[in-house]
Design an enzyme around this catalytic site. Structure first.
Site, short mmCIF file in Angstrom:
data_model
loop_
_atom_site.label_atom_id
_atom_site.label_comp_id
_atom_site.label_asym_id
_atom_site.label_seq_id
_atom_site.Cartn_x
_atom_site.Cartn_y
_atom_site.Cartn_z
N ASP A 1 0.76 -1.10 0.01
CA ASP A 1 0.03 0.13 0.03
C ASP A 1 0.98 0.93 0.02
O ASP A 1 2.17 1.09 0.28
CB ASP A 1 -0.81 -0.07 1.24
C1 BGC Z 1 -4.82 3.55 0.11
C2 BGC Z 1 -5.04 2.45 -1.16
C3 BGC Z 1 -4.59 3.34 -2.37
C4 BGC Z 1 -3.52 3.91 -2.24
C5 BGC Z 1 -3.00 4.67 -3.60
C6 BGC Z 1 -3.58 4.17 0.06
O1 BGC Z 1 -3.71 5.30 1.03
O2 BGC Z 1 -5.05 2.57 1.33
O3 BGC Z 1 -6.16 1.98 -1.15
O4 BGC Z 1 -4.77 2.31 -3.43
O5 BGC Z 1 -3.44 4.85 -1.18
O6 BGC Z 1 -3.92 5.74 -3.52
#
Ligand code: BGC
Length: 754
Positions: A229
């Site tokens: 993530d």
């Molecule tokens: C989120 C993800 C997301 C990523 C990119 C993170 O803060 O938890 O779900 O895909 O950011 O935006």
């Protein structure tokens, strides 16, 4: 040496470059190897491609794309075809927008109604989540855009999401929090799996070898890329060794440099670099040359109008008709209708945070209702979205406007400020001004319909009984307004079913005592008894159970047959009929209930489902397979799935609380012969098919014939049943042959191994 041909012979530094992003949204190209840059962006219910270059934090300006119904709504559809069509449309848009991997779907379980990202997740049930997630991935990847199933794993809250340790016992992980990921991985082979921010049992998911390598790769056979993530990597070297391939976003090469140093210092096996770099390199298969000459994407644009129409059609499959007294809905043509509530004019159709899509256009329910009503439909806002203004005056104005109507349709819900990625909610109540508005309108107008827009579950208490009908849209995406109008007027027939229980009180939710945890830990104290599993087991009343949903037609369920097809499998057949006068779609829900085995089982668990379209008067036999897993529990002693021998009730239910028909079957289950040790209890020893009789024989021989009556012996056995054999033998075993226990231990182990 690397096993990826394109990387053969490249220096370690060059291979390591592939292990992290070159910026916020893309991997670095490796020209020497002919590898292009791969663009990964959100996800999950529409493409969120940042405008311009990908550096820096300018992530709020995005290229327009279709905002499809978010997962909360797709969950309510109970229809993998809906998820697959959405996935496919997103895949087409991704390709048109130059995106190679779209970061979705999210299949985390809704452990608490307060979860801030519940709108991005499908359900409180792992089967429903997994089936829908797999369908989404299938649809998207069939269009040539990779998927990223997320957030792996136990990311069930926003509070302290980047630090908290989810403390979950293995059975609960295996039975509740992992199966949706497992299904997506094993059935749909997503290009990537995104690891969660949080720790799982004390270890960051990003560097959790058990999760990323043992479970994901070795047990489930995942061959794709594990991506972090965004910002989830704590220790890059540890993460790589645990199985995390790609760190996102890039950190200007700092992590890669540490990896190279660790290899040079002999602290990290270079094979980890090669394996991960090869997997990241293989993502390049999603990059196809542009065909329109723009360089922006592989396909020339996408059909924005067609996709908007699709979003409307699919949104109608997702809304749930919770209540419909006196046949209030659908609205008959010519009914004098008043629309109340700001959400009718300013739709709430998606959630906040990384999933927020810059919609190509947004359809307001008010406009769509007016178009279908074919006449004047008065409107009053009734409240403001930010709570400003004079609530009483707004309410009075709305009541005065609605008073002449036959039916008032009141649009209430939660605003953007009340829920979003990044924080959990603290209440499930609707804002007071909206509750007061509903009650005031209901008191003044002959019939009142409430339409709900919200990401997480909202309480219906305080007003539910005052209104005639409740249509729950949750968040329906950019065309949700049109879909709601279609449903209100019967152009579409509601067919959604709740993917999450609507409780009477927040405190009834099984996780309420331990959510969201404290001092860095959240203990999943309710174990497997999550959501309806806990509620039905405890017999707690709810407002609307998991699986509930009405239709404008009626359905009948008959002729349930369950045929055992093996030691641990069965087939369920049931006839469902449309007994009303409208075409409609019915969800057949099959649950299994058992007390077999040594662990506490939820009263019932969803084990199969299908959605059936039926014309008026039509009936059809539906056949569903119950595979081994439908009967299994995770046995921590065996470290595996076990089907206990015994009786299983197979139940066709209207919802998790309402059994329509049941058949009991007996399964042979697993021929499980436990290995005995001296730590095994006396009862376990006696229950063992080989060692038990041998022990009884030895004890009987050692005791005088009149030492105890059979009844006395039974009581004695109960008393000592829980004693570890080592202690029993020390206290009472003097009369047993010296080597008997050791011999039996060895024999049981040999029998098990053989
Ligand atoms: C989120 C993800 C997301 C990523 C990119 C993170 O803060 O938890 O779900 O895909 O950011 O935006």
């Amino acid at each position: 040496m690397t096993d990826h041909p394109d990387l053969q012979g490249l220096p370690l530094e060059t291979r390591a470059v592939l292990l992290s992003g070159q910026d916020f949204w893309s991997t670095p190209p490796v020209e020497e190897a002919g590898l292009p840059s791969v663009v990964l962006t959100d996800g999950p219910h529409g493409v969120r491609r940042q405008e311009g270059d990908f550096g820096g934090l300018g992530i709020t300006r995005n290229v327009p794309a279709t905002c499809f119904p978010p997962a909360v709504a797709v969950g309510n559809s109970w229809d993998p075809a809906v998820a697959e069509r959405i996935g496919a449309a997103i895949g087409r848009e991704a390709r048109a927008l130059g995106v190679h991997v779209v970061l979705g779907p999210g299949v985390n379980i809704k452990r608490s109604p307060l979860g801030g990202r519940n709108f991005e997740y499908y359900s409180e049930d792992p089967l429903l989540s997994g089936v829908l997630g797999a369908a989404h991935v299938r649809g998207q990847q069939a269009q040539g855009a990779g998927a990223s199933v997320k957030h792996f794993a136990a990311n069930n809250q926003e509070t302290e999401r980047m630090r908290v340790s989810a403390e979950v016992d293995e059975r609960t992980l295996r039975e509740v929090y992992l199966p949706a990921f497992e299904r997506v991985v094993t059935e749909a082979a997503p290009a990537t799996v995104m690891c969660a921010y949080n720790k799982v049992n004390g270890v960051y998911a990003s560097q959790n070898r058990w999760l990323l390598t043992e479970v994901l790769r070795e047990q489930w056979g995942f061959a794709g890329v594990v991506v972090s993530d965004w910002g989830a990597v704590d220790d890059r070297v540890a993460a790589l060794a645990a199985g995390l391939d790609l760190q996102m976003p890039g950190d200007s090469g700092a992590g890669n440099r540490r990896v190279v140093e660790a290899v040079r210092a002999g602290e990290l096996d270079e094979a980890f670099v090669d394996a991960s770099a090869a997997r990241v390199a293989a993502l390049a298969r999603y990059v196809r040359p542009a065909t329109d000459g723009s360089g922006a994407g592989s396909d020339a644009g996408f059909d924005a109008e067609g996709h908007h129409a699709l979003a409307r059609e699919l949104a109608a499959e997702c809304a749930v008709l919770l209540r419909n007294e006196r046949g209030t809905l659908p609205l008959a043509p010519g009914t004098r209708v008043a629309v109340v509530g700001e959400f009718a004019r300013t739709p709430r159709f998606q959630g906040g945070g990384s999933s927020n899509v810059h919609a190509t256009r947004v359809e307001a329910a008010l406009d769509a209702v007016r178009a279908l009503a074919g006449g004047d439909v008065p409107f009053a806002a009734g409240f403001t979205l930010d709570g400003s203004g004079d609530a009483a005056a707004l309410r009075d104005e709305a009541v005065a406007l609605a008073r002449d109507a036959e039916v008032a349709v009141v649009f209430v819900g939660l605003g953007d400020a009340e829920e979003s990625e990044g924080f959990d909610r603290t209440t499930i109540d609707l804002p007071t001004a909206q509750v007061d508005l509903v009650r005031a309108v209901a008191a003044a107008v002959p019939r009142t319909v409430v339409v709900l827009s919200h990401g997480g579950v909202v309480s219906l208490e305080g007003w539910h009984d005052d209104v005639d009908a409740v249509l729950d849209g949750a968040l329906l995406g950019q065309a949700g307004g049109g879909a709601l109008a279609d449903l209100l007027y019967g152009v579409a027939n509601p067919s959604g079913r709740l993917a999450e229980t609507v409780p009477l009180r927040l405190e009834d939710s099984p996780s309420s005592l331990s959510f969201p945890g404290e001092q860095g830990r959240v203990v999943y104290g309710e174990g497997v008894l999550v959501g309806y599993r806990g509620l039905v087991t405890q017999g707690r009343p709810v407002r609307y159970p998991f699986g509930h949903g009405l239709s404008y037609t009626t359905f009948a369920t008959a002729d349930l047959r369950v045929e055992v097809t093996g030691r641990d499998t069965a087939t369920v057949s049931v006839t469902v009929g449309n007994t009303g006068d409208r075409a409609g779609r019915h969800v057949v829900q099959v649950y299994v209930s058992t007390t077999a085995g040594p662990v506490r089982r939820p009263l019932r668990e969803l084990r199969a489902f299908t959605k059936v379209a039926l014309a008026p008067g039509e009936s059809r036999e539906v056949t569903l397979a119950l595979h081994r897993r439908a009967f299994a529990y995770w046995d921590v002693v065996e470290a595996g799935w076990v089907v206990a021998a015994g009786e299983y009730a197979v139940q066709v239910c209207a919802d998790a609380g309402t059994v329509l028909a049941e058949r009991r079957v007996t399964l042979a289950g697993d021929d499980l012969v436990r290995v005995l040790t001296l730590e095994s209890s006396v009862a376990e020893w006696f229950a063992h098919p080989a060692a038990g009789p041998a022990l009884v024989e030895a004890l009987t021989a050692a005791l005088p014939a009149d030492a105890a009556s059979p009844d006395e012996q039974a009581v004695m056995l109960q008393m000592v049943g829980s004693m570890p054999m080592r202690r029993f033998a020390a206290d009472f075993g003097a009369a047993l042959p010296a080597d008997l226990l050791d011999r039996l231990v060895a024999e049981t182990a040999a029998a098990r191994a053989g």
